[in-house]
Design a protein around this motif. Structure first.
Motif, PDB file in Angstrom:
ATOM      1  N   LYS A 197      25.144  39.795 -27.019  1.00  0.00           N
ATOM      2  CA  LYS A 197      24.302  39.961 -25.836  1.00  0.00           C
ATOM      3  C   LYS A 197      25.026  39.438 -24.606  1.00  0.00           C
ATOM      4  O   LYS A 197      25.929  38.613 -24.706  1.00  0.00           O
ATOM      5  CB  LYS A 197      22.964  39.253 -26.025  1.00  0.00           C
TER       6      LYS A 197
ATOM      7  N   SER B 233      25.436  46.755 -29.941  1.00  0.00           N
ATOM      8  CA  SER B 233      25.544  46.761 -31.403  1.00  0.00           C
ATOM      9  C   SER B 233      26.422  47.940 -31.819  1.00  0.00           C
ATOM     10  O   SER B 233      26.469  48.975 -31.151  1.00  0.00           O
ATOM     11  CB  SER B 233      24.171  46.840 -32.063  1.00  0.00           C
TER      12      SER B 233
ATOM     13  N   SER C 179      24.667  51.082 -34.861  1.00  0.00           N
ATOM     14  CA  SER C 179      23.291  50.754 -35.256  1.00  0.00           C
ATOM     15  C   SER C 179      22.375  51.972 -35.203  1.00  0.00           C
ATOM     16  O   SER C 179      21.335  51.990 -35.845  1.00  0.00           O
ATOM     17  CB  SER C 179      22.730  49.635 -34.380  1.00  0.00           C
TER      18      SER C 179
ATOM     19  N   SER D 204      21.129  48.048 -25.576  1.00  0.00           N
ATOM     20  CA  SER D 204      19.690  48.061 -25.326  1.00  0.00           C
ATOM     21  C   SER D 204      19.303  46.788 -24.587  1.00  0.00           C
ATOM     22  O   SER D 204      20.118  45.873 -24.442  1.00  0.00           O
ATOM     23  CB  SER D 204      18.914  48.157 -26.646  1.00  0.00           C
TER      24      SER D 204
ATOM     25  N   ASP E 123      14.981  45.012 -27.330  1.00  0.00           N
ATOM     26  CA  ASP E 123      15.003  46.354 -27.924  1.00  0.00           C
ATOM     27  C   ASP E 123      13.931  47.299 -27.382  1.00  0.00           C
ATOM     28  O   ASP E 123      13.633  48.317 -27.996  1.00  0.00           O
ATOM     29  CB  ASP E 123      14.874  46.300 -29.454  1.00  0.00           C
TER      30      ASP E 123
ATOM     31  N   LEU F  65      16.526  51.665 -24.404  1.00  0.00           N
ATOM     32  CA  LEU F  65      17.913  52.051 -24.622  1.00  0.00           C
ATOM     33  C   LEU F  65      18.576  52.092 -23.253  1.00  0.00           C
ATOM     34  O   LEU F  65      18.105  52.782 -22.352  1.00  0.00           O
ATOM     35  CB  LEU F  65      17.985  53.418 -25.306  1.00  0.00           C
TER      36      LEU F  65
END
Length: 190
Positions: free
Chosen positions: A110, A122, A125, A134, A138, A141
């Motif tokens: 992050k 990620s 994913s 994201s 989450d 997006l």
């Protein structure tokens, strides 16, 4: 015929070479252009925001001005520092791009962007996305990076692209820099 505002269309940056050190990221609608430069034998990668399509002038005109972001890696390619020219800010890369948990994957990290909000990257994913960015919770997006499938023919484009959704266009440089660091981490198994 319906006319749509370009502000509602995602920033679609074609990554000309898919290299993490020397490439161009040009928006398909000519809104923003970046050139990523690293000189041979150097450990510093510089990200320049260009006023014209970067790939047109890569070998013809030397890059002028200050880079918007500088990534200084250690001589052994481990993480070093990231510098933001506009904000006169420099910090260690592992402080800018933090692992999600102490024992978590190095390929899920992050970062806090220039807008003060936290985002995360990620690796693989989501299906068909090499890298996915994201919001930290989450809920949205933000962006994704896709490599050209090997079976796709090459015409006048590389097929490698970084797509940044309209609500996050203001952090395009942050997303690009953090992606380059994530890809560096993956490439060098950091």
């Amino acid at each position: 015929m319906q006319i749509h505002s370009l502000k509602a269309i995602p920033i679609t940056l074609e990554d000309r070479t898919a290299a993490i050190t020397n490439t161009d990221f040009d928006d398909m609608y000519d809104r923003v252009f970046f050139q990523v430069v690293r000189n041979p034998g150097d450990t510093t990668t510089k990200i320049y925001e260009m006023h014209v399509r970067a790939s047109r002038y890569r070998n013809a005109v030397p890059v002028r001005g200050e880079p918007v972001i500088t990534l200084d890696f250690q001589p052994n390619e481990t993480l070093g520092t990231i510098s933001f020219w506009k904000h006169q800010n420099c910090m260690p890369m592992n402080q800018f791009l933090r692992k999600m948990s102490f024992f978590g994957s190095s390929l899920m990290r992050k970062f806090t962007a220039s807008d003060g909000r936290e985002y995360k990257w990620s690796y693989r994913s989501l299906e068909e996305q090499e890298w996915t960015c994201s919001t930290a919770d989450d809920s949205y997006l933000v962006a994704h990076y896709d490599l050209k499938p090997p079976e796709m023919p090459i015409y006048d484009v590389s097929g490698n692209k970084l797509i940044i959704y309209p609500h996050f266009a203001h952090i395009t440089a942050d997303v690009l820099a953090s992606l380059l660091i994530m890809r560096h981490i993956s490439q060098f198994n950091l």
